[in-house]
Design a protein around this motif. Structure first.
Motif, PDB file in Angstrom:
ATOM      1  N   UNK A  64     -31.937  -3.451   6.523  1.00  0.00           N
ATOM      2  CA  UNK A  64     -31.765  -3.523   7.971  1.00  0.00           C
ATOM      3  C   UNK A  64     -31.041  -4.804   8.363  1.00  0.00           C
ATOM      4  N   UNK A  65     -30.087  -4.660   9.269  1.00  0.00           N
ATOM      5  CA  UNK A  65     -29.342  -5.816   9.759  1.00  0.00           C
ATOM      6  C   UNK A  65     -28.207  -6.241   8.862  1.00  0.00           C
ATOM      7  N   UNK A  66     -27.912  -5.473   7.811  1.00  0.00           N
ATOM      8  CA  UNK A  66     -26.873  -5.909   6.881  1.00  0.00           C
ATOM      9  C   UNK A  66     -25.638  -5.025   6.891  1.00  0.00           C
ATOM     10  N   UNK A  79     -14.770 -26.373   9.054  1.00  0.00           N
ATOM     11  CA  UNK A  79     -15.362 -27.483   8.317  1.00  0.00           C
ATOM     12  C   UNK A  79     -15.360 -27.160   6.837  1.00  0.00           C
ATOM     13  N   UNK A  80     -15.322 -28.183   5.996  1.00  0.00           N
ATOM     14  CA  UNK A  80     -15.453 -27.972   4.555  1.00  0.00           C
ATOM     15  C   UNK A  80     -16.822 -27.344   4.304  1.00  0.00           C
ATOM     16  N   UNK A  81     -16.868 -26.433   3.318  1.00  0.00           N
ATOM     17  CA  UNK A  81     -18.136 -25.761   3.022  1.00  0.00           C
ATOM     18  C   UNK A  81     -18.513 -24.773   4.098  1.00  0.00           C
ATOM     19  N   UNK A  82     -17.535 -24.220   4.782  1.00  0.00           N
ATOM     20  CA  UNK A  82     -17.756 -23.310   5.895  1.00  0.00           C
ATOM     21  C   UNK A  82     -18.494 -22.065   5.472  1.00  0.00           C
ATOM     22  N   UNK A  83     -18.610 -21.137   6.405  1.00  0.00           N
ATOM     23  CA  UNK A  83     -19.437 -19.967   6.125  1.00  0.00           C
ATOM     24  C   UNK A  83     -18.932 -19.128   4.974  1.00  0.00           C
ATOM     25  N   UNK A  84     -19.848 -18.651   4.202  1.00  0.00           N
ATOM     26  CA  UNK A  84     -19.550 -17.741   3.105  1.00  0.00           C
ATOM     27  C   UNK A  84     -20.429 -16.533   3.254  1.00  0.00           C
ATOM     28  N   UNK A  85     -20.421 -15.620   2.300  1.00  0.00           N
ATOM     29  CA  UNK A  85     -21.178 -14.390   2.434  1.00  0.00           C
ATOM     30  C   UNK A  85     -22.684 -14.595   2.474  1.00  0.00           C
ATOM     31  N   UNK A  86     -23.210 -15.715   1.984  1.00  0.00           N
ATOM     32  CA  UNK A  86     -24.654 -15.925   1.950  1.00  0.00           C
ATOM     33  C   UNK A  86     -25.219 -16.509   3.239  1.00  0.00           C
ATOM     34  N   UNK A  87     -24.374 -16.955   4.162  1.00  0.00           N
ATOM     35  CA  UNK A  87     -24.853 -17.728   5.300  1.00  0.00           C
ATOM     36  C   UNK A  87     -25.691 -16.940   6.288  1.00  0.00           C
ATOM     37  N   UNK A  88     -25.581 -15.637   6.318  1.00  0.00           N
ATOM     38  CA  UNK A  88     -26.186 -14.896   7.399  1.00  0.00           C
ATOM     39  C   UNK A  88     -27.284 -13.989   6.879  1.00  0.00           C
TER      40      UNK A  88
END
Length: 144
Positions: A96-98, A134-143
């Protein structure tokens, strides 16, 4: 360098069953098998996943801190919709939510471990950040 990855080991209640799921998902072959563990490996021996029986296994629950995922696997695919159809047919569950149309989606394997299908749009490319990021910005694991 201290070492290199030898095997990802996944606890589960039924190693043969869960190994069968990942055998088809990751195109790996069974190289060792017993009642208590199964080892899958790529033809070149570089990729190795081991499944070990754990009595009293408690599966993780997506977004429940009382039953955290503890680990997950990202699987790079060309098309999320096509790959989703295939993993659902193998026994995975969309969590759910993905349900994201681009980038990645999170599923549970038959024993409840989360894993992600990721496309190139969902992977943060290496190198300097794009202007305004920003450096190290969002990737697939962030959410997750």
């Amino acid at each position: 360098m201290i070492g290199h990855l030898f095997s990802l080991v996944i606890d589960c209640p039924a190693p043969a069953e869960l190994a069968g799921f990942y055998e088809r998902l990751l195109t790996l072959a069974r190289v060792e098998h017993s009642d208590d563990y199964v080892v899958l490996e790529s033809p070149d021996g570089r990729d190795r996943v081991t499944f070990q029986r754990v009595d009293g296994y408690r599966p993780p629950r997506w977004t429940d801190p009382g039953h955290p995922p503890q680990m997950h696997v990202d699987v790079l695919v060309a098309d999320l919709d096509v790959a989703q159809e295939a993993v659902l047919a193998l026994g995975a569950t969309l969590l759910e939510g993905s349900d994201k149309p681009i980038g990645y989606r999170v599923y549970a394997d038959p024993a409840g471990h989360p894993f992600c299908l990721v496309t190139s749009e969902g992977v943060t490319p290496p190198g300097p950040p794009a202007p305004g990021e920003e450096a190290g910005g969002p990737g697939p694991d962030d959410d997750r």
